[in-house]
Write a protein that holds these residues in place. Structure first.
Motif, PDB file in Angstrom:
ATOM      1  N   GLY A 152      49.634  38.339  45.178  1.00  0.00           N
ATOM      2  CA  GLY A 152      50.891  38.208  44.441  1.00  0.00           C
ATOM      3  C   GLY A 152      51.850  37.295  45.180  1.00  0.00           C
ATOM      4  N   LEU A 153      52.580  36.451  44.451  1.00  0.00           N
ATOM      5  CA  LEU A 153      53.509  35.505  45.066  1.00  0.00           C
ATOM      6  C   LEU A 153      54.797  36.202  45.493  1.00  0.00           C
ATOM      7  CD1 LEU A 153      53.056  32.480  42.628  1.00  0.00           C
ATOM      8  CD2 LEU A 153      52.093  32.745  44.920  1.00  0.00           C
ATOM      9  N   ILE A 154      55.414  35.697  46.563  1.00  0.00           N
ATOM     10  CA  ILE A 154      56.640  36.276  47.121  1.00  0.00           C
ATOM     11  C   ILE A 154      57.849  35.514  46.580  1.00  0.00           C
ATOM     12  CG2 ILE A 154      57.932  36.742  49.243  1.00  0.00           C
ATOM     13  CD1 ILE A 154      55.199  36.778  50.695  1.00  0.00           C
ATOM     14  N   GLU A 155      58.765  36.228  45.932  1.00  0.00           N
ATOM     15  CA  GLU A 155      59.960  35.602  45.366  1.00  0.00           C
ATOM     16  C   GLU A 155      61.191  35.756  46.262  1.00  0.00           C
ATOM     17  OE1 GLU A 155      60.780  36.040  41.163  1.00  0.00           O
ATOM     18  OE2 GLU A 155      58.809  36.960  40.860  1.00  0.00           O
ATOM     19  N   GLU A 156      61.170  36.739  47.151  1.00  0.00           N
ATOM     20  CA  GLU A 156      62.325  36.963  48.025  1.00  0.00           C
ATOM     21  C   GLU A 156      62.401  35.876  49.095  1.00  0.00           C
ATOM     22  OE1 GLU A 156      64.185  40.391  51.003  1.00  0.00           O
ATOM     23  OE2 GLU A 156      62.347  40.776  49.875  1.00  0.00           O
ATOM     24  N   LYS A 157      63.540  35.214  49.182  1.00  0.00           N
ATOM     25  CA  LYS A 157      63.698  34.107  50.126  1.00  0.00           C
ATOM     26  C   LYS A 157      63.788  34.630  51.556  1.00  0.00           C
ATOM     27  CE  LYS A 157      66.425  29.969  51.109  1.00  0.00           C
ATOM     28  NZ  LYS A 157      67.582  29.135  50.730  1.00  0.00           N
ATOM     29  N   PRO A 158      62.952  34.115  52.464  1.00  0.00           N
ATOM     30  CA  PRO A 158      63.010  34.560  53.867  1.00  0.00           C
ATOM     31  C   PRO A 158      64.288  34.078  54.553  1.00  0.00           C
ATOM     32  CG  PRO A 158      60.934  33.428  53.352  1.00  0.00           C
ATOM     33  CD  PRO A 158      61.874  33.150  52.231  1.00  0.00           C
ATOM     34  N   GLY A 213      50.456  36.480  53.685  1.00  0.00           N
ATOM     35  CA  GLY A 213      49.039  36.734  53.444  1.00  0.00           C
ATOM     36  C   GLY A 213      48.270  35.493  53.044  1.00  0.00           C
ATOM     37  N   PHE A 214      48.906  34.644  52.222  1.00  0.00           N
ATOM     38  CA  PHE A 214      48.242  33.416  51.787  1.00  0.00           C
ATOM     39  C   PHE A 214      49.263  32.406  51.286  1.00  0.00           C
ATOM     40  CE2 PHE A 214      48.659  35.824  47.869  1.00  0.00           C
ATOM     41  CZ  PHE A 214      48.933  34.862  46.904  1.00  0.00           C
ATOM     42  N   VAL A 215      48.852  31.147  51.226  1.00  0.00           N
ATOM     43  CA  VAL A 215      49.638  30.099  50.575  1.00  0.00           C
ATOM     44  C   VAL A 215      48.773  29.514  49.466  1.00  0.00           C
ATOM     45  CG1 VAL A 215      50.988  29.564  52.620  1.00  0.00           C
ATOM     46  CG2 VAL A 215      48.876  28.328  52.224  1.00  0.00           C
ATOM     47  N   THR A 216      49.398  28.996  48.431  1.00  0.00           N
ATOM     48  CA  THR A 216      48.633  28.550  47.269  1.00  0.00           C
ATOM     49  C   THR A 216      47.965  27.204  47.519  1.00  0.00           C
ATOM     50  OG1 THR A 216      50.340  27.264  46.128  1.00  0.00           O
ATOM     51  CG2 THR A 216      50.406  29.656  45.853  1.00  0.00           C
ATOM     52  N   GLY A 217      46.846  26.999  46.821  1.00  0.00           N
ATOM     53  CA  GLY A 217      46.098  25.753  46.942  1.00  0.00           C
ATOM     54  C   GLY A 217      46.778  24.575  46.286  1.00  0.00           C
ATOM     55  N   SER A 218      47.913  24.807  45.614  1.00  0.00           N
ATOM     56  CA  SER A 218      48.643  23.679  45.026  1.00  0.00           C
ATOM     57  C   SER A 218      49.196  22.770  46.115  1.00  0.00           C
ATOM     58  CB  SER A 218      49.782  24.186  44.136  1.00  0.00           C
ATOM     59  OG  SER A 218      50.696  24.971  44.889  1.00  0.00           O
ATOM     60  N   PHE A 219      49.483  23.359  47.299  1.00  0.00           N
ATOM     61  CA  PHE A 219      49.915  22.580  48.463  1.00  0.00           C
ATOM     62  C   PHE A 219      49.622  23.403  49.714  1.00  0.00           C
ATOM     63  CE2 PHE A 219      52.972  21.424  51.744  1.00  0.00           C
ATOM     64  CZ  PHE A 219      52.797  20.047  51.801  1.00  0.00           C
ATOM     65  N   MET A 220      48.652  22.955  50.480  1.00  0.00           N
ATOM     66  CA  MET A 220      48.204  23.710  51.653  1.00  0.00           C
ATOM     67  C   MET A 220      47.880  22.745  52.787  1.00  0.00           C
ATOM     68  SD  MET A 220      44.762  26.067  52.020  1.00  0.00           S
ATOM     69  CE  MET A 220      45.248  27.306  50.829  1.00  0.00           C
ATOM     70  N   VAL A 221      48.479  22.976  53.962  1.00  0.00           N
ATOM     71  CA  VAL A 221      48.236  22.141  55.139  1.00  0.00           C
ATOM     72  C   VAL A 221      47.347  22.928  56.104  1.00  0.00           C
ATOM     73  CG1 VAL A 221      49.286  20.744  56.952  1.00  0.00           C
ATOM     74  CG2 VAL A 221      50.548  21.172  54.830  1.00  0.00           C
ATOM     75  N   VAL A 222      46.229  22.332  56.511  1.00  0.00           N
ATOM     76  CA  VAL A 222      45.247  23.035  57.342  1.00  0.00           C
ATOM     77  C   VAL A 222      44.905  22.192  58.567  1.00  0.00           C
ATOM     78  CG1 VAL A 222      43.022  24.221  57.373  1.00  0.00           C
ATOM     79  CG2 VAL A 222      44.244  23.945  55.206  1.00  0.00           C
ATOM     80  N   LYS A 223      45.005  22.799  59.744  1.00  0.00           N
ATOM     81  CA  LYS A 223      44.597  22.112  60.969  1.00  0.00           C
ATOM     82  C   LYS A 223      43.073  22.068  61.075  1.00  0.00           C
ATOM     83  CE  LYS A 223      48.589  23.306  63.917  1.00  0.00           C
ATOM     84  NZ  LYS A 223      48.998  24.026  65.144  1.00  0.00           N
ATOM     85  N   LYS A 224      42.587  21.070  61.778  1.00  0.00           N
ATOM     86  CA  LYS A 224      41.138  20.925  61.967  1.00  0.00           C
ATOM     87  C   LYS A 224      40.558  22.120  62.727  1.00  0.00           C
ATOM     88  CE  LYS A 224      37.648  17.775  63.892  1.00  0.00           C
ATOM     89  NZ  LYS A 224      37.059  18.719  64.865  1.00  0.00           N
TER      90      LYS A 224
END
Length: 500
Positions: A381-387, A395-406
């Motif tokens: 489930g996506l988080i709507e509350e602003k940190p 828990g996760f970030v969406t595949g619409s924009f994801m940065v991954v280190k090698k």
């Protein structure tokens, strides 16, 4: 019918108090499980004097330690204790009578009586209740470095009258060693949340802690003899933010090192997976990426229109191409996003704090800050509350924009291509988290997501199928049985049949 009651205790060098704890419960139950973490004192020798099951689980995470012991227990009802806790005679008799009753709640609050230097504490934040008795299949214990808590799956919560005597503050040296350890653990929690220290927190928060306990909560009514305890809490607060400041400086140096353009060691692979994407949309995103990238970065467009493969397949193809050309940072994205007002340095900043990260996703007049995975149903489930902070773990970030280190790819591997669409991002982040990498969100990276897939009639079908695949891949047998029963009731209307 007398229900089976088991007692779960966690220990680490707890010889000073463990004998008294075990003595208070030895006639209460036939199942006592002690989860130890490589004690070097006489803790294990003391357990041999009682009918106790010993488990070894090396971790500083008290929540995981409790959860591990809970899984191994056979009793239906669990009483959870620390090694420095003793149950009162009143509570012991109350528990024995309770286990004979026909109908019970799913969990019970038990009041605590804390002690300092073997004297009772009645004020100053030392009067509280905690869920310490519960039905095994109705409780969850989540990961926690300190003060792990039990959460009931239902609202059926009762309250007992008998007390647990807590001897956590036994002498001055012991409590200050304890508070030093707590400060270190608290820093790790705050780092994960992205919290930063400040002069105000270092110098004012300790005074506020002392005032809140000794004055506001009327700790002075216990007597001046408790002053070392409240000063100790102020010391813990001060030490926490001093250590946090040191960590902040360390991470800032790592961040500067990571984003330093003079090093020129970061080569980005921009990976865009398309399916029947319009040429106009493709040209727009290509222009936005070209404004961000430098000469050594690469752009890989993977078109799945003809091969009819899933999103994970396309991402893996892009990663493989990037690895061949020496890329060490991979940015996975959908073609229906906009990266306006984002520069290269901004993209790299999160690398000093996180290993896999996303940004603030604006979608249909809402903002989302990553997502969380339900620990029981394993649904995302996506988080709507602003940190409150710029960098936060999730828990996760969406595949619409994801940065991954090698480094993440080297250890975790590629995306699971069994997912055609949806949940491949949740699955990958879940695996990265389990491998010990920091997954989170840089809230200052903001992008717009048009979510063209919402128009697809097959979206709900793909989403349900992928969610089920994720659940079946990671759920334990109890979760699977529960989910199958829920599915049968929902789709075949079993409750209606039973009424006919």
């Amino acid at each position: 019918m007398i229900r089976e009651l088991g007692v779960l205790i966690i220990t680490k060098n707890s010889a000073e108090t463990l004998d008294s704890c075990l003595m208070s419960i030895k006639d209460l139950t036939s199942e006592i499980v002690v989860v130890d973490s490589d004690s070097t004192d006489s803790t294990l020798e003391i357990t041999k004097q009682y009918n106790v099951g010993i488990l070894q689980f090396s971790t500083d995470d008290l929540g995981k330690k409790r959860a591990y012991g809970l899984k191994k227990m056979k009793s239906d009802w669990i009483l959870m204790l620390d090694a420095d806790e003793i149950i009162s005679l009143t509570l012991k008799l109350e528990l024995q009578e309770l286990m004979k009753k026909k109908r019970l709640m799913d969990g019970y609050l038990i009041p605590y009586q804390n002690h300092f230097l073997n004297q009772k504490l009645n004020y100053g934040g030392e009067n509280y209740e905690m869920i310490r008795l519960f039905k095994k299949d109705k409780a969850l214990i989540r990961s926690a470095l300190i003060h792990e808590k039990v959460k009931l799956k239902t609202r059926r919560l009762g309250k007992l009258n008998g007390k647990i005597y807590h001897y956590s503050y036994r002498n001055i040296r012991q409590i200050y060693l304890k508070f030093t350890d707590y400060a270190r653990r608290e820093v790790e929690k705050k780092i994960k949340k992205g919290e930063k220290s400040s002069f105000c927190k270092i110098f004012l928060y300790p005074f506020h802690m002392f005032w809140a306990r000794f004055v506001k909560d009327k700790g002075y009514k216990d007597g001046l003899w408790r002053l070392p305890l409240d000063i100790g809490f102020a010391y813990m607060e001060c030490l926490t933010y001093i250590l946090l400041a040191i960590k902040n400086i360390k991470y800032k140096k790592e961040n500067i090192k990571y984003t330093n353009k003079k090093l020129k060691r970061i080569t980005i692979a921009f990976i865009i997976v398309t399916y029947k994407t319009k040429a106009l949309e493709r040209r727009r995103l290509n222009r936005e990426i070209n404004k961000i990238k430098n000469k050594i970065d690469r752009i890989y467009w993977v078109d799945n229109t003809k091969n009819k493969q899933g999103f994970a397949y396309g991402v893996n193809q892009g990663i493989k191409k990037g690895l061949k050309t020496g890329c060490n940072l991979f940015i996975v994205m959908n073609p229906d996003i906009s990266l306006n007002k984002i520069d290269r340095k901004q993209l790299l900043t999160g690398g000093g704090y996180l290993d896999l990260w996303g940004g603030t996703m604006k979608q249909r007049n809402k903002a989302f800050y990553g997502g969380e995975i339900d620990p029981w149903r394993l649904s995302g489930g996506l988080i709507e509350e602003k940190p409150k902070n710029q960098y936060v773990t999730c828990g996760f970030v969406t595949g619409s924009f994801m940065v991954v280190k090698k480094e993440v790819i080297d250890k975790v591997g590629f995306f699971d291509e069994k997912y055609f669409m949806y949940y491949e991002d949740v699955d990958y982040c879940f695996r990265a988290n389990k491998a010990g990498f920091r997954v989170g969100v840089d809230t200052k990276i903001t992008y717009q997501h048009s979510e063209n897939s919402r128009k697809n009639k097959l979206k709900s079908k793909w989403l349900a199928k992928s969610r089920w695949r994720f659940f079946w891949k990671y759920a334990n047998w109890k979760q699977k049985i529960r989910e199958m029963v829920y599915y049968l009731i929902k789709h075949f209307n079993i409750s209606t049949w039973s009424n006919k």
